[in-house]
Design an enzyme around this catalytic site. Sequence first.
Site, PDB file in Angstrom:
ATOM      1  N   ASP A  39       4.428  -1.709   6.253  1.00  0.00           N
ATOM      2  CA  ASP A  39       5.539  -2.237   5.449  1.00  0.00           C
ATOM      3  C   ASP A  39       6.456  -1.070   5.085  1.00  0.00           C
ATOM      4  O   ASP A  39       6.856  -0.888   3.952  1.00  0.00           O
ATOM      5  CB  ASP A  39       5.003  -2.900   4.179  1.00  0.00           C
ATOM      6  CG  ASP A  39       4.310  -1.915   3.259  1.00  0.00           C
ATOM      7  OD1 ASP A  39       3.761  -0.915   3.745  1.00  0.00           O
ATOM      8  OD2 ASP A  39       4.324  -2.138   2.028  1.00  0.00           O
ATOM      9  N   ASP A  49       4.512   5.429   4.539  1.00  0.00           N
ATOM     10  CA  ASP A  49       4.307   4.845   5.860  1.00  0.00           C
ATOM     11  C   ASP A  49       5.074   5.647   6.905  1.00  0.00           C
ATOM     12  O   ASP A  49       4.563   5.924   8.002  1.00  0.00           O
ATOM     13  CB  ASP A  49       4.823   3.401   5.916  1.00  0.00           C
ATOM     14  CG  ASP A  49       4.193   2.480   4.898  1.00  0.00           C
ATOM     15  OD1 ASP A  49       4.493   2.642   3.696  1.00  0.00           O
ATOM     16  OD2 ASP A  49       3.428   1.591   5.290  1.00  0.00           O
ATOM     17  N   ASP A  77      -0.540   6.345   2.488  1.00  0.00           N
ATOM     18  CA  ASP A  77      -0.568   5.965   3.901  1.00  0.00           C
ATOM     19  C   ASP A  77      -0.714   7.185   4.804  1.00  0.00           C
ATOM     20  O   ASP A  77      -1.353   7.124   5.857  1.00  0.00           O
ATOM     21  CB  ASP A  77       0.710   5.204   4.269  1.00  0.00           C
ATOM     22  CG  ASP A  77       0.771   3.850   3.588  1.00  0.00           C
ATOM     23  OD1 ASP A  77      -0.289   3.334   3.194  1.00  0.00           O
ATOM     24  OD2 ASP A  77       1.882   3.307   3.446  1.00  0.00           O
TER      25      ASP A  77
HETATM   26 CA   LIG Z   1       2.594   1.050   3.036  1.00  0.00          CA
END
Ligand SMILES: [Ca+2]
Lengths: 319, 319, 319, 319
Positions: free
Chosen positions: C14, C19, C249
């Site tokens: 996401d 990320d 992440d």
């Molecule tokens: Ca994430």
Amino acid sequence: MEEASKNIMVIDTDCGVDDALAIMMAVSHDDWKVLCITCCYGNVNLNQVCQNVMRTLVVCGKHEVPVYKGCEKALVSNELLGSDYHSKDGFGGVASEFPTDCLQLASPEHASNVLVRLAREHRKHLVVVALGPLTNIAVAQRLDPEFTKNLKELVIMGGNINGFGNSYLAAEFNFASDPEAANILLKEAECPVTVIPLEVCHKYALDWNWLDDWRKTDTPRGYLVQKMTEHSINRARNIPGCNGLHLCDLFAMCVVVNPRVIVKKDEKCVYVELNGQLTRGMMVVERRLTHLPYVTNNVFIVMEFNKTELLKMFKKMIL
Amino acid sequence: MEEASKNIMVIDTDCGVDDALAIMMAVSHDDWKVLCITCCYGNVNLNQVCQNVMRTLVVCGKHEVPVYKGCEKALVSNELLGSDYHSKDGFGGVASEFPTDCLQLASPEHASNVLVRLAREHRKHLVVVALGPLTNIAVAQRLDPEFTKNLKELVIMGGNINGFGNSYLAAEFNFASDPEAANILLKEAECPVTVIPLEVCHKYALDWNWLDDWRKTDTPRGYLVQKMTEHSINRARNIPGCNGLHLCDLFAMCVVVNPRVIVKKDEKCVYVELNGQLTRGMMVVERRLTHLPYVTNNVFIVMEFNKTELLKMFKKMIL
Amino acid sequence: MEEASKNIMVIDTDCGVDDALAIMMAVSHDDWKVLCITCCYGNVNLNQVCQNVMRTLVVCGKHEVPVYKGCEKALVSNELLGSDYHSKDGFGGVASEFPTDCLQLASPEHASNVLVRLAREHRKHLVVVALGPLTNIAVAQRLDPEFTKNLKELVIMGGNINGFGNSYLAAEFNFASDPEAANILLKEAECPVTVIPLEVCHKYALDWNWLDDWRKTDTPRGYLVQKMTEHSINRARNIPGCNGLHLCDLFAMCVVVNPRVIVKKDEKCVYVELNGQLTRGMMVVERRLTHLPYVTNNVFIVMEFNKTELLKMFKKMIL
Amino acid sequence: MEEASKNIMVIDTDCGVDDALAIMMAVSHDDWKVLCITCCYGNVNLNQVCQNVMRTLVVCGKHEVPVYKGCEKALVSNELLGSDYHSKDGFGGVASEFPTDCLQLASPEHASNVLVRLAREHRKHLVVVALGPLTNIAVAQRLDPEFTKNLKELVIMGGNINGFGNSYLAAEFNFASDPEAANILLKEAECPVTVIPLEVCHKYALDWNWLDDWRKTDTPRGYLVQKMTEHSINRARNIPGCNGLHLCDLFAMCVVVNPRVIVKKDEKCVYVELNGQLTRGMMVVERRLTHLPYVTNNVFIVMEFNKTELLKMFKKMIL
Ligand SMILES: [Ca+2]
Ligand SMILES: [Ca+2]
Ligand SMILES: [Ca+2]
Ligand SMILES: [Ca+2]
């Protein structure tokens, strides 16, 4: 009738308009003695409830009935619904017109202790009529696990049978106000329990014409009825599709003092939903034919009334 | 009727006895084309469901209808109810007497992908008829948020209106099997949704005499009906108070192919309870007059059938 | 390294700041091939997520990695938390400075279908690294019950071990965003599952001095790091008691590409709470000694990192 | 010390082994007067609890402390956990060796009424020490909304801070036995509340060697300790990974009679989860830095003990 041969009841109430009418009905029956009235938060806050009970007793000339104070809030939840269903004072907005005289609480004894004490004193003879959230009565059961076993009967105005709600989407006000209390009594009661559910009361709405007529009765009690019901009637007439007034607690009291008003009652196994996000407080009735016969948690649910008999009682009560 | 002018549907099913009858009803109507049948776990496991669909198509001489496999279990819950309501094989115990010939799955494409694809290909023309747990259709909605917007209509056999349950205490089998899936569709559907609820189907039970007569019809389809319904009839006759057979999915299909069977339908705002310990999967209908008009999550609930018309259709279907 | 001998992964994300850093870490390792990146709603909406993935790939010079779109919302709940944790664009507020060039979605194939397809094509060789809500992966499991059985490993950044929450009071963001999806995978996964929980990531916060130094690296990737992290750093420095930046992440990706960063991992039986009013989405770890040994739903929980090794990787990644 | 200048407490207990030790600790402190002991179901049933309290008082030569009976079950739930943690008699299996002499209940007054009465009589001076499920104390709060306002302090052994459970997966025994009661007190208490949570007690397990030594003390109290703890020690030594005995209630009492044993306590906002399927009864602590400062529902959580001081007290208590 002689005192000793009278039936005896305690009324536990969150005294709104229909509770007041139920009290009036109870004290109108000479074969019944109201030992006391225990008060519970509900339609309005606890102090207002006590006041409303007292002003009702004053109008009925029953100053001698002791009044006790009980719980201020539900056993667990904070979902104090409040409601201006019976107007802000719970008395149709006319509370201030009906004085409570010099009436006082009988003593500071808590309603739940009073219930425990009277059930012990009148073992197997006392009928408790519950017209509000069931908190006081559930606390009594926790104070004395034998409490309900000592009762003759527990009559409850509350719950629903088809998932129809008044306060909540799918739950009736008294049960929704304290689902855990309702559940404790339906699950643990060791005396016969009679439930007068919401939908059945609604089926027997009092229509506008009949009400007009009723409210013209020129007596002190008639005057209270006239004034007290005006707010609810005005409110109800403005709801599209609403065809009359619902006086649930009054119906429940009729069941107590005159069982002939019951045309049909079913013995069912019931539960209260405690966890739903939509259905918390809903009474759930086992109706699957494959689960007959019911053997646990059975209660008697009043399903049909004799309306003629009811109306006759309502008229007579205020003469 | 020319192919191009036909109405089109996909049937999503957990093929038990009444699903099989619904399929038979659908393929009997020349103005409707069944684009395909998508299978879902439910009455029995997924593989058995696929087999039952195929053997129904064989009896009906409709080998050309493609069959697809969908979900093996609910979106979330593990509450695989199973049930021998339609016997172990979901087919009244006579599955083995009705071969599936050489029928095969049309392709390994998952039912939810098939639904998404067909809804896109036939934008605003496709009717989806849901006769089992709503898992396949909910997954389709997650794969394509426009999925329901692309449909003409979603017709659902499932849910209840008065808290009456068949599988669970207070919930209908299809909704109880996958409450989250039912909720997704009732909340998110952007096409008209018609619900045929449990209690309404039960009101129109087929009585023993009528069934006796119906089951004597000497045709291939009549023979399937005769054999397939025997188990259910025997089961139902042994339940005290049960006055006939309930063929819910068949009723739902009649609503699709012949809307004249509907005598009354209500537009209501509905929800599905996801959290209750007693009421999980229950359809909750907003019925408070004070909450009118409903403006969100509205569905059409079929409330009354024309039974004469229904029975005529049932007879004709098996000729 | 030759293509054929590389390890292969799919990143499901996401795409917020951490990320993006995780993607950068993954594509920096020559012995790993990122087969594709599948996108999920989460920190920001699905379209923004896709854009953020693409701009990260552009900076890393990895235009060839296919990007796919997945679910727009959770399996069941509507609790789209959103969050400006990574600023409104999920990219530290600097998204507009990093163009996506002419990058497009590889095809309209849904992320969940892509996951199912790749797991079948690379049976027992594919590692799925989940950096967002687990919706896409749970839907894949519903589309193909063999999906997780086909994986080599599922690595999840998410969940908590001590009831410490970031988004909710007692739950971690990714799990809280879709508790049912998390539960499906923890309960049904038939491949090894490694969980990197919130509290463990928080224990290894990057302190302000180290960050200052790191963010001075004068390379294209270093420039992205510098710009992208500014918002989070400013935000975190203003929280009393906060002693550094948490890049969860990124830590999870290090576990995949370099297992030596793990100093300690525990094998535990875990669950996800689906029903709490305070704890919905919380990962619950069985820790009672009396319940050893755990035999069901076991996962590996990373408990301690080699921080020196991590920091070395972070530095090297942006050179 | 003169009676009038003593600190006063009521102990509410479900008297198992560590409760008995806590009582012993309390009556060993001359600057404290134990006004009475109120009994609650819990480790064992209510009658057994009363007996265990009495036999402890007899060993301690404190026949004059009144004992009262309270609730037999939880406010709402039926989850009577029972437990043979302290053996069947809750007293390490040696109850029968320690007679209760002719000790009787002080009166049939219910524990909750006693609590209400004493709190009123000793306004702002009474400390209530809760060593079992919190049912009696919650009922007191329902009988008198001013109850906790009248207390000096409420000290609770119960709850957890990291989701570690003893009875349930994620909840501590006392809270899990009556989550609603715990919640009522944590939410409504209007006096300072100090919580001694499970994990903190577990951190200070008494190791086997120390216990061996302690249990050799040749006094009447020492003999009770020796006999009573044998069952628990044998049980605990057989649990792989268990490194000592946990005497939670004893620790809680030390906090009351000697606050110097507290090395660290945190003021936190806490809740009790009432609805989880895995976490019902779990104490949930707000720990997000972004939510500081806490201003509602704050309690003091004891986080670290001075173990040397504790051990000294334990030794002295039995001389
Ligand atoms: Ca994430
Ligand atoms: Ca009332
Ligand atoms: Ca079906
Ligand atoms: Ca205890």
